[in-house]
Design a protein around this motif. Sequence first.
Motif, PDB file in Angstrom:
ATOM      1  N   SER B 470       0.836  -1.134  -0.092  1.00 44.25           N
ATOM      2  CA  SER B 470      -0.063  -0.006   0.064  1.00 44.25           C
ATOM      3  C   SER B 470       0.870   1.152   0.184  1.00 44.25           C
ATOM      4  O   SER B 470       0.540   2.321  -0.551  1.00 44.25           O
ATOM      5  CB  SER B 470      -0.969   0.013   1.176  1.00 44.25           C
ATOM      6  OG  SER B 470      -0.180  -0.162   2.357  1.00 44.25           O
ATOM      7  N   VAL B 471       1.847   1.315   0.689  1.00 45.27           N
ATOM      8  CA  VAL B 471       2.890   2.352   0.625  1.00 45.27           C
ATOM      9  C   VAL B 471       3.676   2.448  -0.575  1.00 45.27           C
ATOM     10  O   VAL B 471       3.565   3.633  -1.090  1.00 45.27           O
ATOM     11  CB  VAL B 471       4.007   2.221   1.851  1.00 45.27           C
ATOM     12  CG1 VAL B 471       4.894   3.437   1.854  1.00 45.27           C
ATOM     13  CG2 VAL B 471       3.496   1.789   3.147  1.00 45.27           C
ATOM     14  N   GLN B 472       3.919   1.389  -1.230  1.00 46.46           N
ATOM     15  CA  GLN B 472       4.484   1.435  -2.752  1.00 46.46           C
ATOM     16  C   GLN B 472       3.466   2.046  -3.487  1.00 46.46           C
ATOM     17  O   GLN B 472       3.937   2.952  -4.330  1.00 46.46           O
ATOM     18  CB  GLN B 472       4.641  -0.279  -2.941  1.00 46.46           C
ATOM     19  CG  GLN B 472       5.667  -0.364  -4.102  1.00 46.46           C
ATOM     20  CD  GLN B 472       5.575  -1.897  -4.372  1.00 46.46           C
ATOM     21  OE1 GLN B 472       4.841  -2.613  -4.388  1.00 46.46           O
ATOM     22  NE2 GLN B 472       7.020  -2.565  -4.003  1.00 46.46           N
ATOM     23  N   ALA B 473       2.179   1.785  -3.623  1.00 55.22           N
ATOM     24  CA  ALA B 473       1.470   2.462  -4.494  1.00 55.22           C
ATOM     25  C   ALA B 473       1.350   4.086  -4.285  1.00 55.22           C
ATOM     26  O   ALA B 473       1.308   4.659  -5.390  1.00 55.22           O
ATOM     27  CB  ALA B 473      -0.002   1.681  -4.176  1.00 55.22           C
ATOM     28  N   ARG B 474       1.213   4.329  -3.032  1.00 54.46           N
ATOM     29  CA  ARG B 474       1.442   5.837  -2.914  1.00 54.46           C
ATOM     30  C   ARG B 474       2.573   6.493  -3.320  1.00 54.46           C
ATOM     31  O   ARG B 474       2.588   7.616  -3.997  1.00 54.46           O
ATOM     32  CB  ARG B 474       1.104   6.040  -1.425  1.00 54.46           C
ATOM     33  CG  ARG B 474      -0.351   5.801  -1.128  1.00 54.46           C
ATOM     34  CD  ARG B 474      -0.869   6.766   0.184  1.00 54.46           C
ATOM     35  NE  ARG B 474      -0.103   6.005   1.398  1.00 54.46           N
ATOM     36  CZ  ARG B 474      -0.596   4.918   1.947  1.00 54.46           C
ATOM     37  NH1 ARG B 474      -1.634   4.390   1.694  1.00 54.46           N
ATOM     38  NH2 ARG B 474       0.215   4.445   3.133  1.00 54.46           N
ATOM     39  N   VAL B 475       3.844   5.736  -3.171  1.00 58.20           N
ATOM     40  CA  VAL B 475       5.163   6.505  -3.599  1.00 58.20           C
ATOM     41  C   VAL B 475       5.250   6.338  -4.932  1.00 58.20           C
ATOM     42  O   VAL B 475       5.715   7.430  -5.722  1.00 58.20           O
ATOM     43  CB  VAL B 475       6.106   5.544  -2.881  1.00 58.20           C
ATOM     44  CG1 VAL B 475       7.525   6.048  -3.577  1.00 58.20           C
ATOM     45  CG2 VAL B 475       6.268   5.792  -1.317  1.00 58.20           C
ATOM     46  N   LEU B 476       4.372   5.358  -5.874  1.00 58.84           N
ATOM     47  CA  LEU B 476       4.539   5.147  -7.275  1.00 58.84           C
ATOM     48  C   LEU B 476       3.889   6.288  -8.019  1.00 58.84           C
ATOM     49  O   LEU B 476       4.149   6.990  -8.714  1.00 58.84           O
ATOM     50  CB  LEU B 476       4.109   3.979  -7.613  1.00 58.84           C
ATOM     51  CG  LEU B 476       5.010   2.751  -7.582  1.00 58.84           C
ATOM     52  CD1 LEU B 476       4.447   1.666  -7.801  1.00 58.84           C
ATOM     53  CD2 LEU B 476       6.482   3.035  -8.299  1.00 58.84           C
ATOM     54  N   GLU B 477       2.604   6.759  -7.204  1.00 53.82           N
ATOM     55  CA  GLU B 477       1.784   7.780  -7.679  1.00 53.82           C
ATOM     56  C   GLU B 477       2.531   8.984  -7.597  1.00 53.82           C
ATOM     57  O   GLU B 477       2.333   9.820  -8.474  1.00 53.82           O
ATOM     58  CB  GLU B 477       0.499   7.980  -6.544  1.00 53.82           C
ATOM     59  CG  GLU B 477      -0.668   7.230  -7.294  1.00 53.82           C
ATOM     60  CD  GLU B 477      -1.632   6.957  -6.136  1.00 53.82           C
ATOM     61  OE1 GLU B 477      -2.058   8.241  -5.307  1.00 53.82           O
ATOM     62  OE2 GLU B 477      -2.343   5.881  -5.887  1.00 53.82           O
ATOM     63  N   LEU B 478       3.184   9.267  -6.266  1.00 48.59           N
ATOM     64  CA  LEU B 478       3.980  10.382  -6.139  1.00 48.59           C
ATOM     65  C   LEU B 478       5.137  10.675  -7.398  1.00 48.59           C
ATOM     66  O   LEU B 478       5.158  11.791  -7.933  1.00 48.59           O
ATOM     67  CB  LEU B 478       4.631  10.516  -4.954  1.00 48.59           C
ATOM     68  CG  LEU B 478       5.598  11.703  -4.703  1.00 48.59           C
ATOM     69  CD1 LEU B 478       4.822  12.909  -4.369  1.00 48.59           C
ATOM     70  CD2 LEU B 478       6.505  11.495  -3.381  1.00 48.59           C
ATOM     71  N   LEU B 479       5.701   9.519  -7.501  1.00 52.31           N
ATOM     72  CA  LEU B 479       6.811   9.596  -8.725  1.00 52.31           C
ATOM     73  C   LEU B 479       6.205   9.992 -10.225  1.00 52.31           C
ATOM     74  O   LEU B 479       6.792  10.737 -10.918  1.00 52.31           O
ATOM     75  CB  LEU B 479       7.601   8.125  -8.730  1.00 52.31           C
ATOM     76  CG  LEU B 479       8.438   7.747  -7.536  1.00 52.31           C
ATOM     77  CD1 LEU B 479       8.864   6.257  -7.824  1.00 52.31           C
ATOM     78  CD2 LEU B 479       9.524   8.881  -7.717  1.00 52.31           C
ATOM     79  N   VAL B 480       4.994   9.537 -10.336  1.00 54.70           N
ATOM     80  CA  VAL B 480       4.384   9.678 -11.606  1.00 54.70           C
ATOM     81  C   VAL B 480       3.833  11.157 -11.691  1.00 54.70           C
ATOM     82  O   VAL B 480       4.329  12.070 -12.612  1.00 54.70           O
ATOM     83  CB  VAL B 480       3.092   8.766 -11.900  1.00 54.70           C
ATOM     84  CG1 VAL B 480       2.398   9.285 -13.032  1.00 54.70           C
ATOM     85  CG2 VAL B 480       3.622   7.308 -12.126  1.00 54.70           C
ATOM     86  N   ASP B 481       3.322  11.581 -10.517  1.00 58.35           N
ATOM     87  CA  ASP B 481       2.988  13.085 -10.478  1.00 58.35           C
ATOM     88  C   ASP B 481       4.244  13.962 -10.558  1.00 58.35           C
ATOM     89  O   ASP B 481       4.137  15.107 -11.458  1.00 58.35           O
ATOM     90  CB  ASP B 481       2.382  13.417  -9.187  1.00 58.35           C
ATOM     91  CG  ASP B 481       0.822  12.859  -9.007  1.00 58.35           C
ATOM     92  OD1 ASP B 481       0.607  12.370 -10.197  1.00 58.35           O
ATOM     93  OD2 ASP B 481       0.446  12.784  -8.014  1.00 58.35           O
ATOM     94  N   LEU B 482       5.227  13.735 -10.051  1.00 62.49           N
ATOM     95  CA  LEU B 482       6.507  14.508 -10.220  1.00 62.49           C
ATOM     96  C   LEU B 482       6.948  14.231 -11.504  1.00 62.49           C
ATOM     97  O   LEU B 482       7.474  15.373 -12.061  1.00 62.49           O
ATOM     98  CB  LEU B 482       7.423  14.164  -9.190  1.00 62.49           C
ATOM     99  CG  LEU B 482       6.971  14.176  -7.525  1.00 62.49           C
ATOM    100  CD1 LEU B 482       7.893  13.583  -6.728  1.00 62.49           C
ATOM    101  CD2 LEU B 482       7.253  15.659  -7.265  1.00 62.49           C
TER     102      LEU B 482
END
Lengths: 277, 586
Positions: B470-482
């Motif tokens: 679940s943490v992974q999913a949120r960090v990946l989202e952040l990476l895509v946004d950035l």
Amino acid sequence: MRVVKAIFSHPSGRIGGAIVLVYLLVALLGAVGLTPHDPLMQYRIDRLHAPTSSYWMGTDLFGRDVMSRLMKGIGQSFTVAFFSVALATLAGTVLGLTAAWYGKGWDTVMMRFMDVLLAFPAILLALLIVTIVGPGTWTSVAAISIVYTPIFTRVVRGPALSLKSRDFVDAARTFGSSRSYILTRHLLLNLVAPLTVQVTLALAWALLTEAGLSFLGLGTQPPASSLGLMLSDARNLMEQAPWLLAFPAVAIMFSILGFNLLGDALRDILDPKTRRA
Amino acid sequence: MATEMKPILSVRDLHVSFGPAASAKEVVHGVSFDLGVGEVLAIVGESGSGKSVTALSSNRLIDYAGGRITSGKIELLRADGSVLDVTSAGKQELTGIRGAEIGVIFQEPMTSLNPVLTIGTQIEESFRLHRGLTGAQARVAARDALERVRIPDAERRLKATPNELSGGMLQRVMIAMALACNPRLLIADEPTTALDVTVQAQIMALLAELKRETGMSMIFISHDIGLVAGIADRVLVMQDGKVVEQGELSQILDKPQHPYTQHLLHAVPHFSSGTAARTDGARTIAPLPRPTLEVDDLVVRYPLKGGWFSKPVGAVHAVDGVAFDLMPGETLAIVGESGSGKSTTARAVLGLVSPTRGAFSVEAQAARPGQSRLPVQMVFQNPYASLNPRLNVEQILAEPVIATGTPIDKAVRDRMVALLKRVGLPEDSLARYPHQFSGGQRQRLCIARALMLNPSVVVLDEAVSALDVSVQARVLELLVDLQHEYGLAYLFISHDMAVVERIAHRVAVMYAGQIVEIGDAKSVLSDPQHPYTRKLIAAVPTIDRRNQHFELDTRQVPSLVRPVGFEPPVANWLQCGEDHKVRAEV
């Protein structure tokens, strides 16, 4: 501040810390000359006087006040111990860090040389150096610091090697951080804890080595006083004037006890493995 | 399945606490389940969900970790037909069931074996202890045990020490030891997490076969719900010490009820459809922008010395002739197993290892304030090791700026606060130290640090592999946004295909130091051409493949050691799509 608080809530830290503080105070008074009597003044009439209200720890063969000499001696012994440990820490840290950082030939040569030094018993090596250079306060500082440098080199090199391969050091390299920044911020800063413990313990050993050298007449030279010298003077008068032997002996014992207790406490407090979460 | 029969293990309302009684922390809150004879129960959950604690309560191994069963009942059906309440069993009885009735295999085969004793000695020991075999008998039993777990050339392996065997081989040895006494229940605690995906597939196939052969029951603990799909009969999903859902495998996979189970299932890759791949790639725009990073014929070799004074006898070809380019705003994922050279490639791009030869050029974006001398930055795998524990957040973020020789002024500090906010960390973080953050937060901090200098390329080396799903999913989202916000190009190194599927525009597959296939993510993942890519993708556990079984394959990865002066043949590329090419094997 956090560490000081932790020391005084640690059972052996409390005792060790208190002992060391008392010694530091006495050493400071002795060093600046705030003693009950002049430590060199010979009160000929009161020679070998047992402890009284005017001479709390009695007088020696020349009628000098033992308490004043003891305070001065503690000041002297602590000065030698502090300077020699400071030098050993500095040299050991620099050698250990560079050995770990540059590795290869420098590391091999340096560490094998340290192994050779470590192969001799501390007091024997110190004796050897002082015999070559000649006795005196500053030669004993030099000798003691040389004797304890290998220990600091080892204490620094091991953890420095493992820190060097940590990701945050690689990260620093990708930023283009300078070598000195990496060595001080990433390596040295993380070595403060093990070094602190080692310094405390080394102070105890240095005190003992200084006492040994002075006892053998190779450290502090008369008429100045030091703990070892006082023991040596008292040796022949052990039966007539036991106070001459007792006070410096007890002083040495408690100083070493104090530093060892403090060192143990620091190890418990600073080592993340034993630190309570 | 075995509902009429008595279950081998029956757990009722189990509560487990850790720590001294006064300040005990309960980590398992009332777990109940039954495990039938010959059944495989999978316990799925994230770290700290209590899945291992629950399973290891059944032989009271948790006692050694400081755990206590505070209430509940665990009934074990013993081989002689009697029922033992494990919660109240004495030391003698517990020793009797450990090994003999309940075998355990752990995650790290490398640390579970004694490094100075041979494999044979260690296996023989378990036969001596539990079955009373001696001398030649024990040796024969040990060899048979190795053959049973399909270790080729078992006779010779008995004389090997653990460092001579690969991780997959060692895990087989551990399984052989756990099975030495024919336990009726095997607890496998994340047995493949430390292994490569193709090795994982082999171990899973082995476990499935052994289960069929022996009819033993199994508790399989995993964080990966896709992995258990191939082996489990029933699934138990745990979160925060509670069971959120349990049931038959098909029911959990096809009709998950709890949102957490649905979330876990969402994280499993779905290659065959190709629907999960990103479509916002830079190559969809015409004309093509200039690449941010171009790597051509990158070679990294480590000479092997014969002795102190002799010439090198050969070289390890860690990376051989790697070439790729990276557009602004694009993610290129380099996938491969350990030893494939993917991390070495990343480290060469960063200048952490010096390449033997090869050219790469980094096109820095138009000069911006605070531009790094190295427009490439990195985020590492382990968020615990990549931050100096003695520096606070402000000092950590200041480091890249100090490295450029820029003084830390108000503008830099404002940027720190803005970036912290951008990556989702509290604004008062500047004075805090790394240990005050969770793993996911630390990784956000690493991302903020990498962005301090406005890099044009960020190398992410297994950047989310150490994080929970679940943490992974949120960090990946952040990476895509950035990536959208700053037009960042990502070089994403990973062994985890599920993550790659979600972040990559393009995928390069590395094998034995070379790229064997490269191209558009959708095309490579859903229609792999190279035999190795096919094998790799087939090994990734997905829900679609729940009934597929793997062939046991004990081939080893080819050695990377080559003689002096060896040059690999020039690659011959076959184009098999608009942006998809594959290396032709000779």
